[in-house]
Enzyme design. Structure first.
Site, PDB file in Angstrom:
ATOM      1  N   LYS A  13       0.829  -1.213   0.000  1.00 14.52           N
ATOM      2  CA  LYS A  13       0.000   0.000   0.000  1.00 14.52           C
ATOM      3  C   LYS A  13       0.865   1.266   0.000  1.00 14.52           C
ATOM      4  O   LYS A  13       0.638   2.185  -0.779  1.00 14.52           O
ATOM      5  CB  LYS A  13      -0.929   0.042   1.232  1.00 14.52           C
ATOM      6  CG  LYS A  13      -1.846  -1.151   1.376  1.00 14.52           C
ATOM      7  CD  LYS A  13      -2.797  -0.993   2.562  1.00 14.52           C
ATOM      8  CE  LYS A  13      -2.133  -0.968   3.930  1.00 14.52           C
ATOM      9  NZ  LYS A  13      -1.495  -2.237   4.335  1.00 14.52           N
ATOM     10  N   ARG A  88      -9.331   0.905   9.206  1.00 15.23           N
ATOM     11  CA  ARG A  88      -8.911  -0.465   9.521  1.00 15.23           C
ATOM     12  C   ARG A  88      -9.989  -1.209  10.300  1.00 15.23           C
ATOM     13  O   ARG A  88      -9.807  -2.381  10.618  1.00 15.23           O
ATOM     14  CB  ARG A  88      -7.630  -0.421  10.360  1.00 15.23           C
ATOM     15  CG  ARG A  88      -6.346  -0.680   9.589  1.00 15.23           C
ATOM     16  CD  ARG A  88      -5.216  -0.532  10.566  1.00 15.23           C
ATOM     17  NE  ARG A  88      -3.982  -1.156  10.233  1.00 15.23           N
ATOM     18  CZ  ARG A  88      -2.957  -0.554   9.633  1.00 15.23           C
ATOM     19  NH1 ARG A  88      -3.081   0.689   9.216  1.00 15.23           N
ATOM     20  NH2 ARG A  88      -1.827  -1.189   9.445  1.00 15.23           N
ATOM     21  N   ARG A 127      12.168  -5.086   4.964  1.00  9.94           N
ATOM     22  CA  ARG A 127      11.968  -3.684   4.552  1.00  9.94           C
ATOM     23  C   ARG A 127      12.894  -2.719   5.282  1.00  9.94           C
ATOM     24  O   ARG A 127      13.175  -2.883   6.466  1.00  9.94           O
ATOM     25  CB  ARG A 127      10.545  -3.221   4.909  1.00  9.94           C
ATOM     26  CG  ARG A 127       9.471  -3.980   4.252  1.00  9.94           C
ATOM     27  CD  ARG A 127       8.176  -3.233   4.251  1.00  9.94           C
ATOM     28  NE  ARG A 127       7.508  -3.110   5.546  1.00  9.94           N
ATOM     29  CZ  ARG A 127       6.198  -2.917   5.661  1.00  9.94           C
ATOM     30  NH1 ARG A 127       5.433  -2.826   4.588  1.00  9.94           N
ATOM     31  NH2 ARG A 127       5.657  -2.802   6.853  1.00  9.94           N
ATOM     32  N   ARG A 161      11.551  -0.286  10.616  1.00 17.55           N
ATOM     33  CA  ARG A 161      10.455  -0.147  11.570  1.00 17.55           C
ATOM     34  C   ARG A 161      10.580  -1.173  12.679  1.00 17.55           C
ATOM     35  O   ARG A 161      10.866  -2.337  12.424  1.00 17.55           O
ATOM     36  CB  ARG A 161       9.115  -0.326  10.851  1.00 17.55           C
ATOM     37  CG  ARG A 161       8.712   0.871  10.061  1.00 17.55           C
ATOM     38  CD  ARG A 161       7.508   0.619   9.213  1.00 17.55           C
ATOM     39  NE  ARG A 161       6.398  -0.027   9.917  1.00 17.55           N
ATOM     40  CZ  ARG A 161       5.194  -0.191   9.388  1.00 17.55           C
ATOM     41  NH1 ARG A 161       4.941   0.246   8.169  1.00 17.55           N
ATOM     42  NH2 ARG A 161       4.234  -0.785  10.070  1.00 17.55           N
ATOM     43  N   ARG A 172      -0.145  -8.396  13.747  1.00 15.81           N
ATOM     44  CA  ARG A 172      -0.687  -7.443  12.764  1.00 15.81           C
ATOM     45  C   ARG A 172      -1.576  -8.155  11.738  1.00 15.81           C
ATOM     46  O   ARG A 172      -2.606  -7.638  11.330  1.00 15.81           O
ATOM     47  CB  ARG A 172       0.471  -6.695  12.087  1.00 15.81           C
ATOM     48  CG  ARG A 172       1.169  -5.726  13.057  1.00 15.81           C
ATOM     49  CD  ARG A 172       2.540  -5.291  12.581  1.00 15.81           C
ATOM     50  NE  ARG A 172       2.503  -4.548  11.342  1.00 15.81           N
ATOM     51  CZ  ARG A 172       3.577  -4.337  10.575  1.00 15.81           C
ATOM     52  NH1 ARG A 172       4.759  -4.826  10.919  1.00 15.81           N
ATOM     53  NH2 ARG A 172       3.465  -3.636   9.469  1.00 15.81           N
TER      54      ARG A 172
HETATM   55  P1  AMP Z   1       1.090   0.677   9.103  1.00 16.76           P
HETATM   56  O1  AMP Z   1       2.263   1.573   8.857  1.00 16.76           O
HETATM   57  O2  AMP Z   1      -0.118   1.052   8.287  1.00 16.76           O
HETATM   58  O3  AMP Z   1       1.439  -0.788   8.970  1.00 16.76           O
HETATM   59  O4  AMP Z   1       0.674   0.891  10.631  1.00 16.76           O
HETATM   60  C1  AMP Z   1       1.556   0.592  11.696  1.00 16.76           C
HETATM   61  C2  AMP Z   1       0.797   0.457  12.999  1.00 16.76           C
HETATM   62  O5  AMP Z   1       0.136   1.697  13.302  1.00 16.76           O
HETATM   63  C3  AMP Z   1      -0.321  -0.580  12.998  1.00 16.76           C
HETATM   64  O6  AMP Z   1       0.158  -1.885  13.265  1.00 16.76           O
HETATM   65  C4  AMP Z   1      -1.228  -0.045  14.103  1.00 16.76           C
HETATM   66  O7  AMP Z   1      -0.690  -0.327  15.387  1.00 16.76           O
HETATM   67  C5  AMP Z   1      -1.136   1.458  13.892  1.00 16.76           C
HETATM   68  N1  AMP Z   1      -2.177   1.970  12.956  1.00 16.76           N
HETATM   69  C6  AMP Z   1      -1.975   2.549  11.730  1.00 16.76           C
HETATM   70  N2  AMP Z   1      -3.136   2.899  11.168  1.00 16.76           N
HETATM   71  C7  AMP Z   1      -4.112   2.530  12.040  1.00 16.76           C
HETATM   72  C8  AMP Z   1      -5.537   2.601  12.028  1.00 16.76           C
HETATM   73  N3  AMP Z   1      -6.209   3.128  10.979  1.00 16.76           N
HETATM   74  N4  AMP Z   1      -6.196   2.126  13.106  1.00 16.76           N
HETATM   75  C9  AMP Z   1      -5.553   1.597  14.159  1.00 16.76           C
HETATM   76  N5  AMP Z   1      -4.221   1.486  14.245  1.00 16.76           N
HETATM   77  C10 AMP Z   1      -3.493   1.947  13.194  1.00 16.76           C
END
Ligand code: AMP
Length: 216
Positions: A13, A88, A127, A161, A172
């Site tokens: 994404k 989400r 990554r 990360r 996740r």
């Molecule tokens: P991402 O970079 O999109 O993989 O997000 C990393 C982490 O941020 C996720 O594993 C969640 O802990 C948190 N996070 C990001 N976006 C959301 C969302 N829309 N709702 C809840 N937690 C989020």
């Protein structure tokens, strides 16, 4: 054009959203990036989100909705945006519907990145990104042209990360399956859902997305 990219962690994404931002002037709205910036700055939100993110769980809906509500109202979003990592949960999707309706904005497309879950852990744990400009790389699939030097800005420091490890990835993925996957029927029922082959090569995935956007 206002779109959502939907798919599990590691589906690509962020990579696709970055390219859409560069080439089509749409704004990438990555809630993960926003939260990581909040954690780095030590803000209230960052303090609340840090441990949750490190576990791989989802940050509470109320915090996420507040965050995106502020961002989406900024003038740069008027020309189009890509939601990357939001919504989400069903509660977030419903809040987004209300937000967009209040702004008189229509959601054009929700694009599902269809992937083989078994391949995602390998994608995620390799990554890394440029510590300065954020350009994304991968140990196995996308090294910079010159090892140790960012292709985009020439910087020589990179970061990984904290949540990109095999253990956290399991949590996740479970969160995705339980809380985010139900959004597929939600958007299918609205007639805005389309799919792309997220296992294809990056350039091909991008072409599939562009075909969907230009076909609307
Ligand atoms: P991402 O970079 O999109 O993989 O997000 C990393 C982490 O941020 C996720 O594993 C969640 O802990 C948190 N996070 C990001 N976006 C959301 C969302 N829309 N709702 C809840 N937690 C989020």
């Amino acid at each position: 054009m206002k779109i959502i990219l939907l798919g599990p962690p590691g589906a690509g994404k962020g990579t696709q959203a970055q390219r859409l931002q560069q080439e089509r002037g749409m704004v990438q709205l990555s809630t993960g990036d926003m939260l990581r910036a909040a954690v780095a700055s030590g803000s209230d939100l960052g303090v609340k989100a840090k441990a949750i993110m490190e576990r791989g769980d989802l940050v509470p809906d109320a915090l996420m909705v507040g965050l995106i509500e502020q961002r989406i109202a900024q003038p740069d979003c008027a020309k189009g945006f890509i939601l990357d990592g939001f919504p989400r949960t069903t509660a977030q999707a419903e809040a987004l519907d209300r937000m967009l309706a209040a702004m008189g904005v229509k959601l054009d497309r929700v694009i599902e990145m269809e992937v083989d879950e078994a391949a995602l852990t390998e994608r995620i744990v390799g990554r890394f990104s440029c510590a300065k400009c954020g350009a994304g790389y991968h140990d196995k699939f996308k090294q910079p042209a010159k090892r140790g030097v960012c292709d985009s800005c020439g910087h020589t420091e990179f970061s990984r990360r904290k949540d990109d490890n095999a253990e956290t990835v399991k949590t996740r993925m479970a969160a995705y399956r339980a809380q985010t996957e139900p959004l597929l029927p939600y958007y299918r029922a609205k007639g805005v859902l389309r799919g792309v082959d997220g296992m294809a090569e990056m350039g091909e995935v991008y072409r599939q997305i562009v075909r969907i956007l230009d076909g609307t």
